[in-house]
Design an enzyme around this catalytic site. Structure first.
Site, PDB file in Angstrom:
ATOM      1  N   LYS A   1      38.824  30.300  51.043  1.00 26.38           N
ATOM      2  CA  LYS A   1      38.615  30.947  49.746  1.00 26.38           C
ATOM      3  C   LYS A   1      37.665  30.099  48.918  1.00 26.38           C
ATOM      4  O   LYS A   1      37.904  28.913  48.693  1.00 26.38           O
ATOM      5  CB  LYS A   1      39.942  31.145  49.011  1.00 26.38           C
ATOM      6  CG  LYS A   1      39.791  31.850  47.678  1.00 26.38           C
ATOM      7  CD  LYS A   1      41.059  32.559  47.236  1.00 26.38           C
ATOM      8  CE  LYS A   1      42.201  31.618  46.972  1.00 26.38           C
ATOM      9  NZ  LYS A   1      43.364  32.332  46.357  1.00 26.38           N
TER      10      LYS A   1
ATOM     11  N   ALA B   1      37.040  39.434  52.306  1.00 23.03           N
ATOM     12  CA  ALA B   1      37.750  39.839  51.087  1.00 23.03           C
ATOM     13  C   ALA B   1      37.037  39.225  49.895  1.00 23.03           C
ATOM     14  O   ALA B   1      36.657  38.054  49.923  1.00 23.03           O
ATOM     15  CB  ALA B   1      39.210  39.379  51.125  1.00 23.03           C
TER      16      ALA B   1
ATOM     17  N   ASP C   1      51.762  37.556  41.321  1.00 22.75           N
ATOM     18  CA  ASP C   1      50.566  38.381  41.473  1.00 22.75           C
ATOM     19  C   ASP C   1      50.799  39.421  42.562  1.00 22.75           C
ATOM     20  O   ASP C   1      50.250  39.326  43.659  1.00 22.75           O
ATOM     21  CB  ASP C   1      49.362  37.503  41.822  1.00 22.75           C
ATOM     22  CG  ASP C   1      48.041  38.215  41.574  1.00 22.75           C
ATOM     23  OD1 ASP C   1      48.054  39.357  41.086  1.00 22.75           O
ATOM     24  OD2 ASP C   1      46.987  37.625  41.869  1.00 22.75           O
TER      25      ASP C   1
ATOM     26  N   GLN D   1      36.112  34.640  46.761  1.00 30.57           N
ATOM     27  CA  GLN D   1      36.050  35.499  47.939  1.00 30.57           C
ATOM     28  C   GLN D   1      36.435  34.676  49.161  1.00 30.57           C
ATOM     29  O   GLN D   1      36.381  33.448  49.144  1.00 30.57           O
ATOM     30  CB  GLN D   1      34.674  36.122  48.109  1.00 30.57           C
ATOM     31  CG  GLN D   1      33.530  35.154  48.338  1.00 30.57           C
ATOM     32  CD  GLN D   1      32.179  35.872  48.278  1.00 30.57           C
ATOM     33  OE1 GLN D   1      31.948  36.745  47.447  1.00 30.57           O
ATOM     34  NE2 GLN D   1      31.261  35.485  49.160  1.00 30.57           N
ATOM     35  N   VAL D   2      36.832  35.380  50.237  1.00 30.36           N
ATOM     36  CA  VAL D   2      37.419  34.714  51.393  1.00 30.36           C
ATOM     37  C   VAL D   2      36.578  34.986  52.631  1.00 30.36           C
ATOM     38  O   VAL D   2      36.186  36.123  52.903  1.00 30.36           O
ATOM     39  CB  VAL D   2      38.870  35.193  51.621  1.00 30.36           C
ATOM     40  CG1 VAL D   2      39.549  34.311  52.674  1.00 30.36           C
ATOM     41  CG2 VAL D   2      39.659  35.152  50.314  1.00 30.36           C
TER      42      VAL D   2
ATOM     43  N   ALA E   1      37.575  39.029  45.707  1.00 33.16           N
ATOM     44  CA  ALA E   1      38.525  39.340  44.648  1.00 33.16           C
ATOM     45  C   ALA E   1      37.973  38.930  43.298  1.00 33.16           C
ATOM     46  O   ALA E   1      36.763  38.805  43.107  1.00 33.16           O
ATOM     47  CB  ALA E   1      39.859  38.661  44.934  1.00 33.16           C
ATOM     48  N   SER E   2      38.872  38.711  42.339  1.00 32.39           N
ATOM     49  CA  SER E   2      38.461  38.555  40.950  1.00 32.39           C
ATOM     50  C   SER E   2      37.839  37.203  40.642  1.00 32.39           C
ATOM     51  O   SER E   2      36.921  37.116  39.824  1.00 32.39           O
ATOM     52  CB  SER E   2      39.663  38.786  40.031  1.00 32.39           C
ATOM     53  OG  SER E   2      40.731  37.952  40.410  1.00 32.39           O
ATOM     54  N   ILE E   3      38.319  36.129  41.263  1.00 33.73           N
ATOM     55  CA  ILE E   3      37.773  34.805  40.936  1.00 33.73           C
ATOM     56  C   ILE E   3      37.265  34.070  42.164  1.00 33.73           C
ATOM     57  O   ILE E   3      36.804  32.930  42.056  1.00 33.73           O
ATOM     58  CB  ILE E   3      38.807  33.929  40.194  1.00 33.73           C
ATOM     59  CG1 ILE E   3      40.056  33.729  41.033  1.00 33.73           C
ATOM     60  CG2 ILE E   3      39.150  34.532  38.853  1.00 33.73           C
ATOM     61  CD1 ILE E   3      41.081  32.828  40.361  1.00 33.73           C
TER      62      ILE E   3
END
Length: 455
Positions: free
Chosen positions: A152, A131, A282, A137-138, A133-135
């Site tokens: 993360k 994954a 969120d 990644q995982v 995302a915006s700030i």
């Protein structure tokens, strides 16, 4: 995925990050000018085509820029009816398909966080993120004892990039025709900025997640992953790995199952507010997992607000006034909690006609969230013209409550995508008036919480 640094580090400089909206603005202007070569129906077709091509450009840019630009794109993807459907579909892919950073950068972040190599911390660490995302990644990983975890990792430079993005993202969305009329983009971006900055501290996020984990441990349909605090730093968060399916797969389920999932999310969000005074702000599909045992996994706690008891009691008074149809008491309650400024020069009926959409799902015994309802909820609360715009100038988002606005927009869009139908009014009565559980899920929740009351 590349393993070097080239092309993967987040561009944080002012010129680098302002060049993107400037380039898109020029391209959008040229497309629009080109439509004047046509007349009548042909011109309308060309203008629609121009809007959609610009939407594609903006969607792509938000994904590539990450940071605040991508976060705002994620929120807009849930606001059904606000952006063109084609753009909403593209923005939705930002939930799980953000361009990842190279493993070399991931390794640098881990080494800086732990002062040693990732191999000495984890028995196995997957280089490819599952994954992005915006700030951050995982990545999937295993601890030295074989425990499966999700790690993360924050993008290097994201803090600086976010400040640049907050100045630029309104420009990205300001191109003609991309958002519904009446949507105050700058207000949306400003409010989101406050929450986004708070998401940068992973230790803070871990502390919030621990609060939710303790409250929902053993719950009948909510699963919160355990955090490994000893391995969590400002830029790295390590938590229990939850195997499950992406929440977007729920869109293909039968309506009854979608209603059930909608109620699970509704109870988690508003039960947390009224029972725990905590609000996870969120609500996008990338933060939810469909687990094999029928529960929902809630995996992101970077955007959480805590309210004191006086504020929650104020919310309850407001809801009770709405429930019994006492508009004068409702107006007094909205002023008390700070949503409406005192002495607004409008009749109570004028205020109610404009503002009641914010609470529309709990004004009837059973309501279906539709894209039209979600769009109207957003439109009413962001109007800048007409009587609605005048009223909105007397409305306020009290300190700490930006999350409420954000989650109402997000949940409305998410439920609309499910077309979830439910007795939301009766569910809220459980939390506001301690009414007995009104649904099967309410009874399950009460049976699996320490208090014996549904969350």
């Amino acid at each position: 995925m590349a393993t070097g640094r080239t092309g993967s580090a987040m561009r944080t400089g002012r010129l680098a990050r302002t060049a993107v909206p400037a380039r898109l603005a020029a391209a959008a202007a040229l497309r629009w000018l080109g439509t004047f070569r046509y007349r009548g129906e042909r011109r309308r077709e060309k203008r629609k085509e121009a809007v959609l091509r610009t939407a594609e450009d903006v969607t792509r840019a938000m994904g590539e820029m990450k940071g605040a630009a991508m976060k705002v794109g994620q929120v807009l993807s849930m606001m059904s009816g606000v952006v063109p459907p084609e753009m909403a579909e593209g923005l939705a892919t930002l939930q799980s398909n953000a361009p990842p950073m190279a493993y070399g950068l991931v390794q640098e972040v881990l080494e800086a966080a732990y002062g040693r190599s990732p191999g000495s911390v984890f028995r196995r660490f997957e280089r490819e993120p599952f994954a992005a995302a915006s700030i951050g990644q995982v990545h999937r990983a295993e601890l030295r004892d074989g425990t499966r975890v999700a790690v993360k990792v924050q993008y290097p430079g994201v803090r600086e990039a976010i400040e640049r993005d907050l100045a630029n993202v309104a420009v990205l969305l300001g191109f003609g025709g991309l958002v519904a009329k009446g949507l105050d983009v700058e207000t949306l971006v400003r409010d989101l900025g406050e929450g986004i900055r708070g998401e940068l501290d992973y230790r803070r996020e871990a502390a919030w997640q621990r609060r939710f984990f303790d409250a929902f441990e053993g719950h009948g349909f909510v699963r919160v992953p355990r955090v490994y605090h000893e391995l969590t730093t400002d830029t790295v968060l390590v938590q229990e790995w939850l195997p499950g399916r992406p929440f977007r797969e729920a869109l293909g389920l039968p309506q009854g199952e979608r209603n059930r999932l909608g109620e699970m999310l509704y109870r988690f969000c508003f039960g947390s507010l009224y029972r725990l005074r905590l609000f996870n702000g969120d609500p996008h599909p990338g933060n939810y997992l469909l687990l094999e045992d029928g529960r929902v996994g809630f995996v992101d706690y970077g955007c959480v607000a805590e309210f004191d008891n006086a504020v929650v009691e104020g919310f309850k008074r407001l809801i009770r006034a709405l429930d019994r149809g006492d508009r004068e008491a409702w107006r007094a309650a909205t002023e008390e909690v700070g949503i409406l400024l005192p002495n607004a020069p409008f009749t109570t009926d004028e205020l109610y006609e404009h503002m009641h959409w914010y609470w529309a799902p709990i004004l009837e015994d059973e309501v279906e969230y539709t894209p039209e309802l979600a769009a109207e909820m957003v439109r009413r609360n962001t109007m800048t013209t007409g009587l609605g715009g005048q009223i909105n100038r007397y409305c306020n988002v009290p300190e700490g409550m930006v999350f409420l606005t954000r989650i109402n927009f997000g949940l409305a869009g998410l439920f609309a995508s499910l077309r979830a139908r439910g007795p939301w009014r009766a569910i809220v009565r459980e939390y506001v008036d301690d009414a007995p559980p009104s649904t099967e899920l309410g009874r399950l929740s009460a049976a699996t919480t320490r208090s014996g009351k549904p969350i």
